[in-house]
Scaffold this active site. Structure first.
Site, mmCIF file in Angstrom:
data_model
loop_
_atom_site.group_PDB
_atom_site.id
_atom_site.type_symbol
_atom_site.label_atom_id
_atom_site.label_comp_id
_atom_site.label_asym_id
_atom_site.label_seq_id
_atom_site.Cartn_x
_atom_site.Cartn_y
_atom_site.Cartn_z
ATOM 1 N N ARG A 178 -49.085 32.762 -23.233
ATOM 2 C CA ARG A 178 -48.204 32.734 -22.058
ATOM 3 C C ARG A 178 -49.046 33.002 -20.823
ATOM 4 N NH1 ARG A 178 -45.823 37.531 -21.801
ATOM 5 N NH2 ARG A 178 -46.793 37.942 -19.779
ATOM 6 N N GLU A 203 -53.230 35.211 -15.268
ATOM 7 C CA GLU A 203 -53.817 35.621 -16.540
ATOM 8 C C GLU A 203 -53.179 34.838 -17.677
ATOM 9 O OE1 GLU A 203 -52.149 39.451 -18.259
ATOM 10 O OE2 GLU A 203 -51.728 39.752 -16.125
ATOM 11 N N ASP A 215 -49.258 33.724 -16.745
ATOM 12 C CA ASP A 215 -48.523 34.242 -15.601
ATOM 13 C C ASP A 215 -49.127 33.650 -14.338
ATOM 14 O OD1 ASP A 215 -47.033 35.795 -17.331
ATOM 15 O OD2 ASP A 215 -48.359 37.520 -17.157
ATOM 16 N N SER A 248 -49.229 44.297 -19.583
ATOM 17 C CA SER A 248 -47.914 44.913 -19.369
ATOM 18 C C SER A 248 -47.810 45.646 -18.036
ATOM 19 C CB SER A 248 -47.574 45.884 -20.519
ATOM 20 O OG SER A 248 -47.445 45.194 -21.726
ATOM 21 N N GLU A 299 -50.609 49.942 -24.487
ATOM 22 C CA GLU A 299 -49.417 49.115 -24.658
ATOM 23 C C GLU A 299 -48.697 49.371 -25.987
ATOM 24 O OE1 GLU A 299 -49.614 44.970 -23.100
ATOM 25 O OE2 GLU A 299 -51.762 45.371 -23.015
#
Length: 322
Positions: free
Chosen positions: A265, A281, A267, A157, A25
């Site tokens: 954050r 996740e 998801d 990502s 990433e």
């Protein structure tokens, strides 16, 4: 909660904005870090770029850095490794501590913790490279149904992730994911919109930000649609007030169970048939690029990008002083 009036940028000391690194990433981290660095400098913070791929971490101590803003993504930066090094160096850092970072980076471990506490996450299988015979791979849809999401559980990502829509797609999806991990996560694909929900703060005081619905071209929220394309739509207010509150409550439970702090954050997928949310996740070092979702959500509550960066930096601390 987001009062910045008491934060003196000059009092935050010499700040290392850590970005780049050696993970898959790295390109995303370079974009995140550049944004954070420019934002902090614009507010008068003595912020400097620091790429762990190019400089030893001991240089942080030797050069007198007093705080670190972690804008690293993926292995080596989001998995507790850098956090542990900063603990040893005694340099406070943004985001979750060592244990929470390590757990959240492993999607399989995260799911096991959530399931143990009754939180909803899609049915899954976790298999090692040695277990992935052709016969075993072809049988996975018999257990999970089709389509199947095939993921390297230690990447982010959308790297290495693919959707196997039929039995014939399974081997190719496995081969791709095995380029990034020696253990794979197979997950039932939930039919419905993809959501994300950011959290700021710690423990009981943590606050969930407005939920974002992601509408990607072709329904595929892949690397291209995340970071490059401008065609992806990010929609606030698409849920009913009741459903929005349900999603936020679920995300806060997930965040607290992992022991996250600072920010994160989650998801999720929202099942179309019954509007049930499923956790996918938790990201403990979310993206801060021009396409990233935490800045978009923070702006909805009156916290523009530079202010968000400053607030996060002010929360930096060590596990040992939590």
């Amino acid at each position: 909660m987001f009062d910045l009036s008491s934060i003196d940028p000059r009092a935050l000391g010499k700040v290392a904005v850590m970005f780049g690194g050696t993970s898959a990433e790295r390109p995303v981290s370079l974009m995140s870090g550049a944004g954070v660095l420019a934002a902090l400098q614009s507010l008068g913070v003595d912020a400097q770029a620091f790429d762990p791929a190019e400089r030893p971490l001991q240089a942080l101590k030797d050069e007198g850095f007093t705080r670190a803003f972690i804008a690293l993504h993926g292995r080596g930066g989001e998995d507790g490794t850098v956090q542990g090094a900063l603990e040893w160096l005694g340099i406070p850092y943004t985001g979750s501590g060592v244990a929470a970072s390590a757990m959240a980076m492993d999607k399989t471990t995260t799911k096991r913790i959530w399931l143990a506490e009754g939180l909803s996450t899609p049915p899954h299988l976790a298999l090692s490279r040695a277990e992935l015979t052709r016969e075993r791979i072809r049988a996975i849809p018999d257990t999970l149904g089709l389509p199947v999401m095939v993921k390297p559980p230690h990447e982010g990502s959308s790297i290495g992730i693919s959707k196997a829509k039929g039995y014939s797609d399974m081997q190719g999806a496995v081969d791709l994911a095995l380029q990034y991990d020696d253990e794979l996560l197979f997950e039932t694909c939930i039919d419905g919109p993809e959501l994300t929900c950011a959290v700021l703060g710690d423990g009981p005081a943590a606050q969930a930000l407005p939920v974002v619905e992601i509408r990607a071209v072709g329904g595929e929220y892949n690397f291209e649609n995340k970071y490059i394309s401008d065609a992806t739509e990010y929609v606030f207010g698409s849920l009913t007030a009741t459903l929005e509150a349900e999603v936020q409550a679920l995300v806060l439970k997930a965040y607290r169970l992992l022991g996250c702090r600072g920010w994160g954050r989650a998801d999720l997928m929202l099942r179309r048939s019954d509007q049930k949310p499923f956790l996918l996740e938790m990201n403990t070092s979310p993206g801060m690029t021009s396409h990233s979702l935490v800045p978009k959500a923070a702006a909805q509550v009156g916290l523009p990008y530079p202010s968000l960066c400053l607030w996060l930096l002010a929360q930096a601390r060590l596990d040992s002083r939590a």
